[in-house]
Each structure stands twice: as C-alpha cells, then as structure tokens.
Design an enzyme around this catalytic site. Structure first.
Site, PDB file in Angstrom:
ATOM      1  N   THR A   1      48.472  68.939  50.980  1.00  0.00           N
ATOM      2  CA  THR A   1      49.340  69.242  49.851  1.00  0.00           C
ATOM      3  C   THR A   1      49.389  70.744  49.582  1.00  0.00           C
ATOM      4  O   THR A   1      48.424  71.463  49.881  1.00  0.00           O
ATOM      5  CB  THR A   1      48.807  68.506  48.601  1.00  0.00           C
ATOM      6  OG1 THR A   1      49.479  68.996  47.451  1.00  0.00           O
ATOM      7  CG2 THR A   1      47.318  68.738  48.403  1.00  0.00           C
ATOM      8  N   ASP A   2      50.464  71.185  48.944  1.00  0.00           N
ATOM      9  CA  ASP A   2      50.547  72.601  48.536  1.00  0.00           C
ATOM     10  C   ASP A   2      49.573  72.912  47.396  1.00  0.00           C
ATOM     11  O   ASP A   2      49.318  74.081  47.104  1.00  0.00           O
ATOM     12  CB  ASP A   2      51.986  72.970  48.134  1.00  0.00           C
ATOM     13  CG  ASP A   2      52.562  72.134  47.006  1.00  0.00           C
ATOM     14  OD1 ASP A   2      51.869  71.223  46.497  1.00  0.00           O
ATOM     15  OD2 ASP A   2      53.722  72.409  46.615  1.00  0.00           O
ATOM     16  N   GLU A   3      49.028  71.867  46.746  1.00  0.00           N
ATOM     17  CA  GLU A   3      48.144  72.106  45.600  1.00  0.00           C
ATOM     18  C   GLU A   3      46.840  72.790  45.998  1.00  0.00           C
ATOM     19  O   GLU A   3      46.109  73.276  45.130  1.00  0.00           O
ATOM     20  CB  GLU A   3      47.833  70.797  44.887  1.00  0.00           C
ATOM     21  CG  GLU A   3      49.065  70.158  44.310  1.00  0.00           C
ATOM     22  CD  GLU A   3      48.750  68.999  43.390  1.00  0.00           C
ATOM     23  OE1 GLU A   3      47.602  68.902  42.915  1.00  0.00           O
ATOM     24  OE2 GLU A   3      49.653  68.195  43.152  1.00  0.00           O
TER      25      GLU A   3
ATOM     26  N   TYR B   1      41.310  66.372  42.414  1.00  0.00           N
ATOM     27  CA  TYR B   1      42.174  65.942  43.531  1.00  0.00           C
ATOM     28  C   TYR B   1      42.407  67.085  44.509  1.00  0.00           C
ATOM     29  O   TYR B   1      42.124  66.976  45.704  1.00  0.00           O
ATOM     30  CB  TYR B   1      43.524  65.415  43.006  1.00  0.00           C
ATOM     31  CG  TYR B   1      44.581  65.357  44.083  1.00  0.00           C
ATOM     32  CD1 TYR B   1      44.471  64.455  45.142  1.00  0.00           C
ATOM     33  CD2 TYR B   1      45.686  66.222  44.072  1.00  0.00           C
ATOM     34  CE1 TYR B   1      45.424  64.414  46.158  1.00  0.00           C
ATOM     35  CE2 TYR B   1      46.641  66.184  45.078  1.00  0.00           C
ATOM     36  CZ  TYR B   1      46.510  65.280  46.123  1.00  0.00           C
ATOM     37  OH  TYR B   1      47.449  65.259  47.120  1.00  0.00           O
TER      38      TYR B   1
ATOM     39  N   LYS C   1      41.240  67.736  48.519  1.00  0.00           N
ATOM     40  CA  LYS C   1      42.211  67.943  49.603  1.00  0.00           C
ATOM     41  C   LYS C   1      41.935  69.292  50.295  1.00  0.00           C
ATOM     42  O   LYS C   1      41.991  69.386  51.524  1.00  0.00           O
ATOM     43  CB  LYS C   1      43.646  67.910  49.079  1.00  0.00           C
ATOM     44  CG  LYS C   1      44.122  66.557  48.594  1.00  0.00           C
ATOM     45  CD  LYS C   1      44.153  65.482  49.678  1.00  0.00           C
ATOM     46  CE  LYS C   1      45.189  65.759  50.749  1.00  0.00           C
ATOM     47  NZ  LYS C   1      45.296  64.608  51.698  1.00  0.00           N
TER      48      LYS C   1
HETATM   49  P1  NAD Z   1      49.504  57.075  47.724  1.00  0.00           P
HETATM   50  O1  NAD Z   1      48.468  57.121  46.667  1.00  0.00           O
HETATM   51  O2  NAD Z   1      50.842  56.503  47.417  1.00  0.00           O
HETATM   52  O3  NAD Z   1      48.950  56.260  48.985  1.00  0.00           O
HETATM   53  C1  NAD Z   1      47.644  56.417  49.469  1.00  0.00           C
HETATM   54  C2  NAD Z   1      47.341  55.261  50.418  1.00  0.00           C
HETATM   55  O4  NAD Z   1      46.020  55.472  50.949  1.00  0.00           O
HETATM   56  C3  NAD Z   1      47.332  53.890  49.740  1.00  0.00           C
HETATM   57  O5  NAD Z   1      48.008  52.937  50.545  1.00  0.00           O
HETATM   58  C4  NAD Z   1      45.853  53.544  49.635  1.00  0.00           C
HETATM   59  O6  NAD Z   1      45.587  52.147  49.665  1.00  0.00           O
HETATM   60  C5  NAD Z   1      45.300  54.250  50.858  1.00  0.00           C
HETATM   61  N1  NAD Z   1      43.874  54.569  50.739  1.00  0.00           N
HETATM   62  C6  NAD Z   1      43.228  55.116  49.668  1.00  0.00           C
HETATM   63  N2  NAD Z   1      41.911  55.227  49.928  1.00  0.00           N
HETATM   64  C7  NAD Z   1      41.733  54.773  51.201  1.00  0.00           C
HETATM   65  C8  NAD Z   1      40.602  54.642  52.054  1.00  0.00           C
HETATM   66  N3  NAD Z   1      39.366  55.011  51.654  1.00  0.00           N
HETATM   67  N4  NAD Z   1      40.784  54.148  53.307  1.00  0.00           N
HETATM   68  C9  NAD Z   1      42.021  53.775  53.723  1.00  0.00           C
HETATM   69  N5  NAD Z   1      43.114  53.841  52.964  1.00  0.00           N
HETATM   70  C10 NAD Z   1      42.971  54.338  51.709  1.00  0.00           C
HETATM   71  O7  NAD Z   1      49.634  58.558  48.269  1.00  0.00           O
HETATM   72  P2  NAD Z   1      50.899  59.354  48.828  1.00  0.00           P
HETATM   73  O8  NAD Z   1      51.614  59.981  47.707  1.00  0.00           O
HETATM   74  O9  NAD Z   1      51.616  58.491  49.792  1.00  0.00           O
HETATM   75  O10 NAD Z   1      50.164  60.530  49.616  1.00  0.00           O
HETATM   76  C11 NAD Z   1      49.864  60.410  50.997  1.00  0.00           C
HETATM   77  C12 NAD Z   1      49.250  61.696  51.505  1.00  0.00           C
HETATM   78  O11 NAD Z   1      50.169  62.767  51.312  1.00  0.00           O
HETATM   79  C13 NAD Z   1      47.978  62.120  50.768  1.00  0.00           C
HETATM   80  O12 NAD Z   1      47.095  62.669  51.710  1.00  0.00           O
HETATM   81  C14 NAD Z   1      48.444  63.179  49.785  1.00  0.00           C
HETATM   82  O13 NAD Z   1      47.417  64.081  49.495  1.00  0.00           O
HETATM   83  C15 NAD Z   1      49.553  63.822  50.582  1.00  0.00           C
HETATM   84  N6  NAD Z   1      50.611  64.484  49.802  1.00  0.00           N
HETATM   85  C16 NAD Z   1      51.289  63.782  48.839  1.00  0.00           C
HETATM   86  C17 NAD Z   1      52.334  64.397  48.154  1.00  0.00           C
HETATM   87  C18 NAD Z   1      53.128  63.655  47.099  1.00  0.00           C
HETATM   88  O14 NAD Z   1      53.990  64.262  46.466  1.00  0.00           O
HETATM   89  N7  NAD Z   1      52.909  62.361  46.882  1.00  0.00           N
HETATM   90  C19 NAD Z   1      52.665  65.721  48.439  1.00  0.00           C
HETATM   91  C20 NAD Z   1      51.944  66.398  49.428  1.00  0.00           C
HETATM   92  C21 NAD Z   1      50.935  65.762  50.113  1.00  0.00           C
HETATM   93  O1  TDX Z   2      54.467  61.150  32.859  1.00  0.00           O
HETATM   94  C1  TDX Z   2      54.383  62.271  33.373  1.00  0.00           C
HETATM   95  N1  TDX Z   2      54.950  63.338  32.739  1.00  0.00           N
HETATM   96  C2  TDX Z   2      54.910  64.605  33.256  1.00  0.00           C
HETATM   97  O2  TDX Z   2      55.450  65.535  32.635  1.00  0.00           O
HETATM   98  C3  TDX Z   2      53.709  62.499  34.640  1.00  0.00           C
HETATM   99  C4  TDX Z   2      53.057  61.344  35.373  1.00  0.00           C
HETATM  100  C5  TDX Z   2      53.680  63.791  35.142  1.00  0.00           C
HETATM  101  N2  TDX Z   2      54.259  64.811  34.474  1.00  0.00           N
HETATM  102  C6  TDX Z   2      54.279  66.160  35.088  1.00  0.00           C
HETATM  103  C7  TDX Z   2      52.987  66.665  35.665  1.00  0.00           C
HETATM  104  C8  TDX Z   2      53.473  67.548  36.811  1.00  0.00           C
HETATM  105  O3  TDX Z   2      53.829  68.819  36.327  1.00  0.00           O
HETATM  106  O4  TDX Z   2      55.187  66.059  36.198  1.00  0.00           O
HETATM  107  C9  TDX Z   2      54.745  66.851  37.297  1.00  0.00           C
HETATM  108  C10 TDX Z   2      54.540  65.955  38.503  1.00  0.00           C
HETATM  109  O5  TDX Z   2      53.414  65.137  38.233  1.00  0.00           O
HETATM  110  P1  TDX Z   2      52.821  64.100  39.319  1.00  0.00           P
HETATM  111  O6  TDX Z   2      53.896  63.170  39.760  1.00  0.00           O
HETATM  112  O7  TDX Z   2      51.562  63.538  38.787  1.00  0.00           O
HETATM  113  O8  TDX Z   2      52.589  65.076  40.566  1.00  0.00           O
HETATM  114  P2  TDX Z   2      51.624  66.360  40.797  1.00  0.00           P
HETATM  115  O9  TDX Z   2      50.469  66.368  39.888  1.00  0.00           O
HETATM  116  O10 TDX Z   2      52.527  67.570  40.824  1.00  0.00           O
HETATM  117  O11 TDX Z   2      51.080  66.029  42.284  1.00  0.00           O
HETATM  118  C11 TDX Z   2      51.958  65.443  43.270  1.00  0.00           C
HETATM  119  O12 TDX Z   2      52.391  66.416  44.188  1.00  0.00           O
HETATM  120  C12 TDX Z   2      51.437  66.956  45.069  1.00  0.00           C
HETATM  121  C13 TDX Z   2      51.273  64.301  44.011  1.00  0.00           C
HETATM  122  O13 TDX Z   2      50.843  63.326  43.091  1.00  0.00           O
HETATM  123  C14 TDX Z   2      50.129  64.818  44.837  1.00  0.00           C
HETATM  124  O14 TDX Z   2      49.556  63.757  45.591  1.00  0.00           O
HETATM  125  C15 TDX Z   2      50.639  65.868  45.767  1.00  0.00           C
HETATM  126  O15 TDX Z   2      49.558  66.462  46.437  1.00  0.00           O
END
Ligand code: NAD
Ligand code: TDX
Length: 331
Positions: free
Chosen positions: A120-122, A147, A151
C-alpha cells in the site's frame, strides 16, 4: 503456469482471480484464504469451477510450504487491511501481515518460486494538503497506523529476502482501491450501502483528507504488467492520478443518488488520520507501458453503485454488525 493467490476471497484478490480466469487461461489458479470476516467464498462463485480453493492461513508454515512447492508463482494479497480495526486490536495485523509474509518468503526461498508482494502507499505516511509532492519509490517509509506499519514491515522483509537470499520478488504499493466486492466497512461501499438504506453518509472529521482513488481492475492490470515485465527486486507504485477528498466523494455519491449536497453527517475523526496520499506512477507507466482503463472517477463510482444495488445479497448480511461497531466509536 501454476499461480498461488493468497487472500483471493477478499476484495482485490477476488477481482484478481476473476481477471486471471477471464484474461489468462494459461494460468492455473490456487487460492489460499483464511476466510476471516473480510473473506467471502461467494465472491469467487462465478469462477469456482476454474480454480482450486484452499482454506487456511498464510502463517501456517506446513500448509504454505506444500502449496508454494506446487506453484510457479505466488501473488500475496492476504492481509488484515482495515486501519480502523488495527486501532482497536493490532494483534491479527502482526500475525497475518508480518508473520504471514515471513512464512511465505521462507517457502518461496526454499522452492525458488517467483513472488509478488501486494502493498500500500500508506507505508510512506502522509503528505500535506498544500504539498505539491507525490510518493515515489524513493520516499522514506513513515507509516502511521498499526495497519500501515505492519505492511511497511512486510515490504522490508521482502527487500531483505531479495538482497540476502536472492528471492525472485517484486513489490507494488498501490493507492486506495474502489470497485465490486469491497467490504462495506470501507469508506466508499459503506456510504453507498448507507445511501441505499436511506441513511446519511458518515464523514470522519472535516472530510478534507485526500485519497488517490484507483479502480480495482486497474490495480490488478498493473500487477499483471509487473508479473509479466517487472524487474526482479524492484518496487512499483500503482496509482491513476485520482486525488479526491472525502467530502467530494460523499457529495458525488449524494448527486448520483439524487440527494442534497449537505445530506451527510460529520462523525468522530480517526485517531492519527493520514491527511493525503498521492502516487507518482511514472515508473509503471514509462517502464512497463501500463495505463489505467478507468480515467473518469464519477463513471467508475456509478458502476460501483450499480454493482452494490445489484448485489444486496452479498453485502446485506454484514451491514448491521458493521454499523453497530462504528457506533461504538461514534463513527
Ligand atoms: P480484504 O480485507 O478485502 O481481503 C483480505 C483477504 O485476506 C480476505 O479474504 C481474508 O480472509 C484474507 N486473509 C486475512 N488474513 C489471512 C491469513 N492469515 N491467511 C490467509 N488469508 C487471510 O483486503 P483488500 O482490500 O482486498 O486488500 C488486499 C491487499 O491489498 C492487502 O495486502 C492490502 O494491504 C493491499 N492494498 C489494499 C488497498 C485497498 O484500497 N483496499 C490499497 C493498496 C493495497
Ligand atoms: O465511514 C467512513 N468515513 C470516512 O470519512 C470511513 C470508513 C472512512 N472515512 C475516511 C477515512 C479515510 O480518509 O475515508 C478515507 C478512506 O477510508 P478507508 O476506506 O478506511 O481507507 P484508508 O484508511 O484510506 O485505507 C485504504 O487504502 C489503503 C485501505 O483500507 C487499505 O487497505 C489500503 O492500504
């Protein structure tokens, strides 16, 4: 090509598996997923016959060793992924994101298997609103939350395993994704499902925090480009120039639903809330020739709204519990 995809029942992983089956018929997919609260096997129902699904943890060394030994490549999506949850209980974040990644790295080292690490960019911390800078692969790591720190730690493990043991790995750090199958605890699907229910969207604090939104299909097409043509040991930043603040996201959704622009609630802010993320994806674009397919955020959001409208059976079972949990922190 035998590919092990971890976290394939989660949001991005499930979309990646769909893309694999649709566009890469030469790839034999095995999914390893622990089916935590965030994993849903029904997200894989449309491709169930085309893949092998294994329920289990990436931190289970014996299972991981066997599955990696039967694979040519590993793409590691599995993680605990929600910042708010990491503030309530960091322990599964350490176990899955750090110990899980370590376990996979030991297995790919032993079996000489190609590894791609999804991050992630975080990991870079945040930027000020008035800063013209974006994150680049040279930006120092400075994570804010449990989190993002786990990462960041997992990325550093990958870099060390590349340098010390010659593991054939690449890393990608992507910005905020949106699209189908995203858990409704996350910002965009939470507000879409609130609006479907006639509930006002919930904005943390003033809502001026900026996220660099990318459609999940574009994140995944970039991962395929890296798997295909990426340089081993390299880090690629994935983003689609989608900087938007949370207030603008909510107001666009209100417009799509035909509601008034002020029809939302300000709720408690997230402790340590990162202000702004922004990605410079020029290495990905210039070296690998990648470009995003979704360039208009509103069009992508409308498609996502349609998806949630059409898939209520997928998200409804989780809705009441997610909102009850947010209510405990006044969010
Ligand atoms: P998500 O929470 O939707 O899915 C995570 C999945 O991993 C789930 O299916 C869960 O059951 C599985 N999991 C959790 N713990 C596990 C374990 N110990 N063993 C096997 N499986 C396990 O997450 P996502 O949003 O799909 O994110 C996927 C990846 O992308 C993560 O590595 C996250 O850090 C990265 N990422 C997400 C975002 C975003 O905006 N969602 C952005 C950048 C990077
Ligand atoms: O109800 C809400 N209201 C609100 O204002 C929620 C759930 C979030 N927010 C804000 C918090 C953040 O500024 O919205 C923005 C996005 O929040 P999230 O969806 O929780 O994402 P963020 O914390 O930015 O992280 C996401 O992007 C990077 C993913 O969850 C991570 O897994 C990924 O690494």
């Amino acid at each position: 090509m035998r590919m092990l995809i971890t976290g394939g029942a989660g949001f991005i992983g499930a979309n990646f598996v769909h893309q694999a089956v649709r566009e890469h018929p030469d790839v034999r997919v095995t999914v390893l997923d622990a089916l935590t609260y965030a994993g849903d096997r029904s997200s894989l129902a449309p491709v169930a016959d085309a893949i092998t699904f294994v329920e289990g943890s990436v931190a289970d060394a014996a299972l991981v060793d066997r599955l990696v030994g039967e694979s040519d490549a590993v793409v590691h999506f599995a993680a605990e992924s929600h910042n708010d949850n990491s503030l309530n209980d960091p322990s599964p974040f350490v176990e899955t994101n750090l110990v899980g990644t370590y376990t996979l790295l030991e297995a790919v080292r032993k079996h000489g298997v190609r590894y791609h690490h999804i991050s992630t960019d975080e990991v870079y911390g945040d930027l000020a609103l008035d800063d013209p800078a974006k994150f680049t692969p040279e930006t120092p790591y400075n994570p804010s939350s449990p989190y993002s720190s786990t990462k960041a730690g997992s990325d550093l493990l990958v870099r060390a395993w590349v340098r010390s043991f010659g593991v054939q790995a690449t890393i990608s750090n992507c910005s905020n994704n949106y699209g189908p199958y995203q858990h409704i605890e996350k910002f965009i699907p939470r507000q879409i499902t609130n609006l479907i229910d006639g509930v006002r969207p919930k904005l943390y604090g003033a809502g001026l925090n900026v996220r660099d939104w990318i459609h999940v299909e574009d994140h995944n097409s970039a991962v395929w480009a890296i798997l295909d043509r990426g340089r081993i040991g390299e880090t690629y930043l994935i983003g689609a120039d989608g900087e938007t603040n949370n207030l603008q996201v909510v107001q666009t959704l209100l417009e799509v639903f035909g509601r008034d622009a002020d029809d939302f609630d300000h709720v408690n802010d997230r402790p340590g809330h990162d202000m702004r993320y922004a990605i410079d994806a020029s290495r990905l674009r210039d070296e690998l020739g990648w470009s995003p397919g979704f360039t208009d955020f509103r069009t992508g959001l409308e498609a996502t709204v349609d998806w949630y409208r059409g898939h209520e059976a997928w998200w409804r079972p989780a809705k009441a519990a997610v909102e009850a949990k947010y209510a405990q922190t006044g969010q």
